[in-house]
Design an enzyme around this catalytic site. Structure first.
Site, PDB file in Angstrom:
ATOM      1  N   ASP A 121       0.705  -1.006  -0.063  1.00 61.11           N
ATOM      2  CA  ASP A 121      -0.076  -0.025  -0.080  1.00 61.11           C
ATOM      3  C   ASP A 121       1.036   1.349   0.041  1.00 61.11           C
ATOM      4  OD1 ASP A 121      -2.250   1.565   0.338  1.00 61.11           O
ATOM      5  OD2 ASP A 121      -2.597   1.190   2.503  1.00 61.11           O
TER       6      ASP A 121
ATOM      7  N   GLY B 129      -5.184   4.550  -7.662  1.00 65.41           N
ATOM      8  CA  GLY B 129      -5.532   5.223  -8.909  1.00 65.41           C
ATOM      9  C   GLY B 129      -4.792   6.276  -9.334  1.00 65.41           C
TER      10      GLY B 129
ATOM     11  N   ASP C 243     -10.078   5.512  -0.314  1.00 60.15           N
ATOM     12  CA  ASP C 243     -10.843   4.737   0.792  1.00 60.15           C
ATOM     13  C   ASP C 243     -12.116   4.800   0.587  1.00 60.15           C
ATOM     14  OD1 ASP C 243      -7.980   4.235   1.150  1.00 60.15           O
ATOM     15  OD2 ASP C 243      -8.182   4.289   3.420  1.00 60.15           O
TER      16      ASP C 243
HETATM   17  C1  GLA Z   1      -4.741   2.999   3.221  1.00 57.29           C
HETATM   18  C2  GLA Z   1      -5.672   1.929   2.594  1.00 57.29           C
HETATM   19  C3  GLA Z   1      -6.715   1.305   3.410  1.00 57.29           C
HETATM   20  C4  GLA Z   1      -5.574   0.591   4.573  1.00 57.29           C
HETATM   21  C5  GLA Z   1      -4.820   1.834   5.287  1.00 57.29           C
HETATM   22  C6  GLA Z   1      -4.269   1.158   6.196  1.00 57.29           C
HETATM   23  O1  GLA Z   1      -5.628   4.109   3.788  1.00 57.29           O
HETATM   24  O2  GLA Z   1      -6.117   2.610   1.351  1.00 57.29           O
HETATM   25  O3  GLA Z   1      -7.146   0.280   2.764  1.00 57.29           O
HETATM   26  O4  GLA Z   1      -4.807  -0.336   4.039  1.00 57.29           O
HETATM   27  O5  GLA Z   1      -4.380   2.264   4.363  1.00 57.29           O
HETATM   28  O6  GLA Z   1      -3.235   2.226   6.982  1.00 57.29           O
END
Ligand code: GLA
Length: 365
Positions: free
Chosen positions: A129, A167, A187
């Protein structure tokens, strides 16, 4: 690179939408047991993924990343073993930056060591991520995500890679060959406005999804926040028409039976998991209804009519409204009711706000 690693959209449970970074081994194992005991594993939800927050504050003397001993007292290998013993696959989370999105230790500069540690623990799935890494350009992202792909492959373990850059650097252009799924959006939140906004963001990207490398409009919030029953149903149905990876993010130990039945709905999951792996197509906005389709195997098309308005709607939607030639639609099924309909009458729609009708049209060969 195993090209058949994700022939269908991956499914499972992920800790983030349920507990954010307050994840513990008890939460994870309760979810794993509930997946099996409540019939969701046999419906296809086989990955148990620990999202951000599992990491200890520092590496050990040999530079290996460690689980927080307070929240994972048995250690990660033991948790993975219990997940595997239930017949499930074990997933974990890291980031290409020095820190993760929630400020925990990331893998930058430790990619090979972390991949080895994950493999030694028995990891089958890694969510990787972006947001703790430096400014996103496609070149930098491809470099850092590929570095982890290679590190995982070098361990010899078959690990599915789920990348997220929300994205920002257009991962649909370059993710295939690097990862099995790529986030397309920021998110999701447990509100209808978030679900509806992600739907609209995913529509133009949907034709680029497919077997081996799936567009991921983020995980399910089904069962969370203040989503109504209709909104929970539509959220899942829409994600199935998108051929989205399906990661449950609610507490399965306490979820009400109707919610578990919804998550396991065989007709909807068959749309999501259809072997053709096509994405969603937006056909029209017809007053209160948004009309969407997904091509299925066996000369069939999934049809979805979403009431995007804030009030009740009652009318019939015929195959022609979805762009189908009525002379070529000999059969129509209502997916919610698993009942045959007369194609000439179409989907009879009695929909409260944000509810949807779902059908499958059989096309003449
Ligand atoms: C980002 C991701 C989430 C989650 C958090 C964890 O916001 O998009 O899905 O994994 O980090 O910190």
């Amino acid at each position: 690179m195993h090209t058949n690693r994700a022939a269908r959209p991956p499914m499972g449970w992920n800790s983030w939408n349920q507990v954010q970074h307050h994840v513990t081994e008890d939460v994870v194992l309760a979810a794993a047991h509930a997946l099996v005991d409540r019939g969701l594993a046999s419906a296809g939800y086989r990955h148990v993924v620990i999202d951000d927050g599992w990491q200890a504050t520092r590496r050990d003397a040999a530079g290996r990343i460690q689980a927080d001993p307070g929240r994972f007292p048995s250690g990660m290998a033991a948790v993975a073993e219990q997940v595997h013993r239930l017949g499930l696959r074990f997933g974990i989370y890291s980031a290409p930056g020095v820190t993760t999105c929630a400020g925990f230790l990331g893998s930058m500069g430790h990619e090979a060591a972390d991949a080895e540690q994950f493999a030694a623990w028995g990891v089958d799935f890694l969510k990787y991520d972006w947001c703790g890494a430096d400014l996103a350009t496609p070149e930098r992202e491809v470099e850092l995500f590929t570095r982890m792909r290679r590190a995982l492959d070098a361990t010899g373990r078959d690990v599915l890679l789920s990348i997220s850059d929300y994205g920002v650097a257009q991962p649909w252009q370059w993710a295939r060959g690097v990862a099995e799924m790529y986030r397309t959006t920021f998110d999701i939140w447990p509100t209808w406005s978030s679900v509806y906004s992600l739907l609209n963001q995913q529509i133009p990207l949907s034709r680029l999804t497919g077997p081996g490398c799936w567009a991921d409009p983020d995980m399910l919030q089904v069962g969370n926040g203040d989503l109504t029953t209709a909104e929970n149903r539509s959220h899942l149905a829409l994600w199935c028409l998108m051929a989205a990876p399906l990661f449950i993010g609610t507490n399965l130990a306490t979820a009400e039976p109707w919610l578990v039945d919804l998550l396991a709905h065989p007709g909807l999951l068959a749309i999501d998991q259809d072997p053709l792996g096509r994405g969603m197509v937006a056909r029209a906005v017809d007053g209160e209804l948004m009309l969407l389709t997904k091509e299925l195997s066996g000369d069939r098309v999934a049809l979805l009519a979403l009431n995007h308005s804030g009030h009740d709607v009652e009318r019939a939607v015929r195959p022609r409204a979805f762009g189908l030639d009525p002379a070529r639609v000999p059969g129509l099924v209502d997916v919610w009711k698993d009942a045959s309909l007369d194609p000439d009458e179409g989907l009879v729609v009695q929909l409260e706000a944000h509810a949807c009708a779902v059908g499958i049209a059989q096309l003449a060969g």
